[in-house]
Design a protein around this motif. Structure first.
Motif, PDB file in Angstrom:
ATOM      1  N   LEU A   1       0.840  -1.198   0.000  1.00 44.90           N
ATOM      2  CA  LEU A   1       0.000   0.000   0.000  1.00 44.90           C
ATOM      3  C   LEU A   1       0.873   1.246   0.000  1.00 44.90           C
ATOM      4  CD1 LEU A   1      -3.111   0.679   2.089  1.00 44.90           C
ATOM      5  CD2 LEU A   1      -1.242   2.275   2.204  1.00 44.90           C
ATOM      6  N   THR A   2       1.846   1.282   0.862  1.00 47.09           N
ATOM      7  CA  THR A   2       2.738   2.440   0.961  1.00 47.09           C
ATOM      8  C   THR A   2       3.465   2.683  -0.355  1.00 47.09           C
ATOM      9  OG1 THR A   2       3.058   2.033   3.316  1.00 47.09           O
ATOM     10  CG2 THR A   2       4.692   3.418   2.238  1.00 47.09           C
ATOM     11  N   SER A   3       4.003   1.641  -0.928  1.00 45.92           N
ATOM     12  CA  SER A   3       4.748   1.768  -2.171  1.00 45.92           C
ATOM     13  C   SER A   3       3.842   2.219  -3.317  1.00 45.92           C
ATOM     14  CB  SER A   3       5.417   0.441  -2.513  1.00 45.92           C
ATOM     15  OG  SER A   3       6.093   0.523  -3.742  1.00 45.92           O
ATOM     16  N   SER A   4       2.707   1.570  -3.466  1.00 48.23           N
ATOM     17  CA  SER A   4       1.792   1.895  -4.560  1.00 48.23           C
ATOM     18  C   SER A   4       1.263   3.312  -4.461  1.00 48.23           C
ATOM     19  CB  SER A   4       0.607   0.931  -4.582  1.00 48.23           C
ATOM     20  OG  SER A   4       1.030  -0.379  -4.812  1.00 48.23           O
ATOM     21  N   CYS A   5       0.780   3.670  -3.290  1.00 50.28           N
ATOM     22  CA  CYS A   5       0.193   5.002  -3.116  1.00 50.28           C
ATOM     23  C   CYS A   5       1.248   6.094  -3.194  1.00 50.28           C
ATOM     24  CB  CYS A   5      -0.595   5.072  -1.809  1.00 50.28           C
ATOM     25  SG  CYS A   5      -2.085   4.039  -1.829  1.00 50.28           S
ATOM     26  N   TRP A   6       2.419   5.843  -2.667  1.00 50.66           N
ATOM     27  CA  TRP A   6       3.491   6.833  -2.733  1.00 50.66           C
ATOM     28  C   TRP A   6       3.847   7.105  -4.188  1.00 50.66           C
ATOM     29  CZ3 TRP A   6       5.851   9.764   0.962  1.00 50.66           C
ATOM     30  CH2 TRP A   6       6.985  10.473   0.572  1.00 50.66           C
ATOM     31  N   ASP A   7       4.034   6.031  -4.964  1.00 49.14           N
ATOM     32  CA  ASP A   7       4.402   6.187  -6.370  1.00 49.14           C
ATOM     33  C   ASP A   7       3.323   6.926  -7.152  1.00 49.14           C
ATOM     34  OD1 ASP A   7       6.760   4.847  -5.861  1.00 49.14           O
ATOM     35  OD2 ASP A   7       6.074   2.945  -6.704  1.00 49.14           O
ATOM     36  N   LYS A   8       2.074   6.695  -6.809  1.00 50.36           N
ATOM     37  CA  LYS A   8       0.968   7.335  -7.523  1.00 50.36           C
ATOM     38  C   LYS A   8       0.787   8.795  -7.123  1.00 50.36           C
ATOM     39  CE  LYS A   8      -3.981   7.102  -8.176  1.00 50.36           C
ATOM     40  NZ  LYS A   8      -5.228   6.508  -7.811  1.00 50.36           N
ATOM     41  N   CYS A   9       0.925   9.094  -5.844  1.00 54.36           N
ATOM     42  CA  CYS A   9       0.503  10.401  -5.324  1.00 54.36           C
ATOM     43  C   CYS A   9       1.622  11.407  -5.121  1.00 54.36           C
ATOM     44  CB  CYS A   9      -0.228  10.201  -3.993  1.00 54.36           C
ATOM     45  SG  CYS A   9      -1.724   9.197  -4.153  1.00 54.36           S
ATOM     46  N   VAL A  10       2.810  10.965  -4.855  1.00 57.37           N
ATOM     47  CA  VAL A  10       3.917  11.890  -4.585  1.00 57.37           C
ATOM     48  C   VAL A  10       4.805  11.905  -5.823  1.00 57.37           C
ATOM     49  CG1 VAL A  10       5.814  12.483  -3.033  1.00 57.37           C
ATOM     50  CG2 VAL A  10       3.767  11.363  -2.131  1.00 57.37           C
ATOM     51  N   THR A  11       4.550  12.888  -6.682  1.00 54.07           N
ATOM     52  CA  THR A  11       5.238  12.917  -7.971  1.00 54.07           C
ATOM     53  C   THR A  11       6.501  13.766  -7.961  1.00 54.07           C
ATOM     54  OG1 THR A  11       3.784  14.715  -8.672  1.00 54.07           O
ATOM     55  CG2 THR A  11       3.117  12.489  -9.259  1.00 54.07           C
ATOM     56  N   GLY A  12       6.573  14.719  -7.072  1.00 58.20           N
ATOM     57  CA  GLY A  12       7.751  15.585  -6.995  1.00 58.20           C
ATOM     58  C   GLY A  12       8.625  15.198  -5.821  1.00 58.20           C
ATOM     59  N   THR A  13       9.541  16.070  -5.506  1.00 53.25           N
ATOM     60  CA  THR A  13      10.392  15.866  -4.334  1.00 53.25           C
ATOM     61  C   THR A  13       9.584  16.215  -3.092  1.00 53.25           C
ATOM     62  OG1 THR A  13      12.319  16.504  -5.630  1.00 53.25           O
ATOM     63  CG2 THR A  13      12.573  16.519  -3.242  1.00 53.25           C
ATOM     64  N   PRO A  14       9.472  15.276  -2.160  1.00 56.68           N
ATOM     65  CA  PRO A  14       8.662  15.568  -0.971  1.00 56.68           C
ATOM     66  C   PRO A  14       9.318  16.621  -0.092  1.00 56.68           C
ATOM     67  CG  PRO A  14       9.712  13.422  -0.770  1.00 56.68           C
ATOM     68  CD  PRO A  14      10.035  13.938  -2.141  1.00 56.68           C
ATOM     69  N   GLY A  15       8.482  17.473   0.475  1.00 56.10           N
ATOM     70  CA  GLY A  15       8.960  18.485   1.406  1.00 56.10           C
ATOM     71  C   GLY A  15       8.716  18.017   2.831  1.00 56.10           C
ATOM     72  N   SER A  16       8.629  18.949   3.735  1.00 55.48           N
ATOM     73  CA  SER A  16       8.398  18.583   5.131  1.00 55.48           C
ATOM     74  C   SER A  16       6.933  18.244   5.392  1.00 55.48           C
ATOM     75  CB  SER A  16       8.848  19.717   6.056  1.00 55.48           C
ATOM     76  OG  SER A  16       8.101  20.894   5.770  1.00 55.48           O
ATOM     77  N   LYS A  17       6.050  18.672   4.468  1.00 59.50           N
ATOM     78  CA  LYS A  17       4.622  18.372   4.584  1.00 59.50           C
ATOM     79  C   LYS A  17       4.088  17.993   3.207  1.00 59.50           C
ATOM     80  CE  LYS A  17       3.369  21.450   8.364  1.00 59.50           C
ATOM     81  NZ  LYS A  17       2.447  22.510   8.781  1.00 59.50           N
ATOM     82  N   PHE A  18       3.020  17.198   3.212  1.00 55.19           N
ATOM     83  CA  PHE A  18       2.349  16.887   1.963  1.00 55.19           C
ATOM     84  C   PHE A  18       1.486  18.079   1.547  1.00 55.19           C
ATOM     85  CE2 PHE A  18       2.594  12.405   3.619  1.00 55.19           C
ATOM     86  CZ  PHE A  18       3.531  11.979   2.696  1.00 55.19           C
ATOM     87  N   SER A  19       1.384  18.274   0.247  1.00 55.43           N
ATOM     88  CA  SER A  19       0.439  19.276  -0.234  1.00 55.43           C
ATOM     89  C   SER A  19      -0.969  18.717  -0.027  1.00 55.43           C
ATOM     90  CB  SER A  19       0.674  19.565  -1.720  1.00 55.43           C
ATOM     91  OG  SER A  19       0.314  18.437  -2.497  1.00 55.43           O
ATOM     92  N   SER A  20      -1.967  19.566  -0.141  1.00 57.94           N
ATOM     93  CA  SER A  20      -3.345  19.094   0.074  1.00 57.94           C
ATOM     94  C   SER A  20      -3.723  18.057  -0.967  1.00 57.94           C
ATOM     95  CB  SER A  20      -4.333  20.255   0.076  1.00 57.94           C
ATOM     96  OG  SER A  20      -4.322  20.910  -1.170  1.00 57.94           O
ATOM     97  N   SER A  21      -3.264  18.224  -2.205  1.00 58.65           N
ATOM     98  CA  SER A  21      -3.588  17.236  -3.241  1.00 58.65           C
ATOM     99  C   SER A  21      -2.885  15.909  -2.971  1.00 58.65           C
ATOM    100  CB  SER A  21      -3.242  17.754  -4.629  1.00 58.65           C
ATOM    101  OG  SER A  21      -1.869  18.017  -4.748  1.00 58.65           O
ATOM    102  N   GLU A  22      -1.633  15.957  -2.503  1.00 60.61           N
ATOM    103  CA  GLU A  22      -0.927  14.718  -2.154  1.00 60.61           C
ATOM    104  C   GLU A  22      -1.612  14.025  -0.981  1.00 60.61           C
ATOM    105  OE1 GLU A  22       3.705  15.683  -3.323  1.00 60.61           O
ATOM    106  OE2 GLU A  22       2.923  16.408  -1.402  1.00 60.61           O
ATOM    107  N   TYR A  23      -1.990  14.800   0.016  1.00 56.00           N
ATOM    108  CA  TYR A  23      -2.661  14.244   1.192  1.00 56.00           C
ATOM    109  C   TYR A  23      -3.971  13.566   0.785  1.00 56.00           C
ATOM    110  CZ  TYR A  23      -5.077  13.874   5.639  1.00 56.00           C
ATOM    111  OH  TYR A  23      -5.758  13.389   6.723  1.00 56.00           O
TER     112      TYR A  23
END
Length: 79
Positions: A32-54
């Motif tokens: 789940l972590t791998s699949s959702c991360w690959d799908k939702c976090v397309t850029g370089t992650p910062g200290s917080k998720f954007s609202s769309s990533e969340y």
């Protein structure tokens, strides 16, 4: 003590079943972590998720868990 006694021990069987369930849960969480991360976090992650990533991560995890439960129920009903 006879080694075959351990195989038929209800307590040992229960412990083995619990460990199998834990391993399965860990595997599902990793997928789940791998699949959702690959799908939702397309850029370089910062200290917080954007609202769309969340929102994407939240919905992805929810759908993944729903499908996993559906598949498990179908497999159980086939047995």
């Amino acid at each position: 003590m006879d080694p075959s006694a351990f195989k038929s021990s209800p307590e040992l069987q229960q412990l083995l079943n619990q460990e199998k369930e834990r391993a399965m849960i860990n595997e599902v969480v990793a997928k789940l972590t791998s699949s959702c991360w690959d799908k939702c976090v397309t850029g370089t992650p910062g200290s917080k998720f954007s609202s769309s990533e969340y929102n994407c991560l939240s919905h992805c995890a929810q759908r993944y868990m729903e499908m996993s439960m559906l598949i498990m129920k179908r497999v159980q009903s086939m047995q």
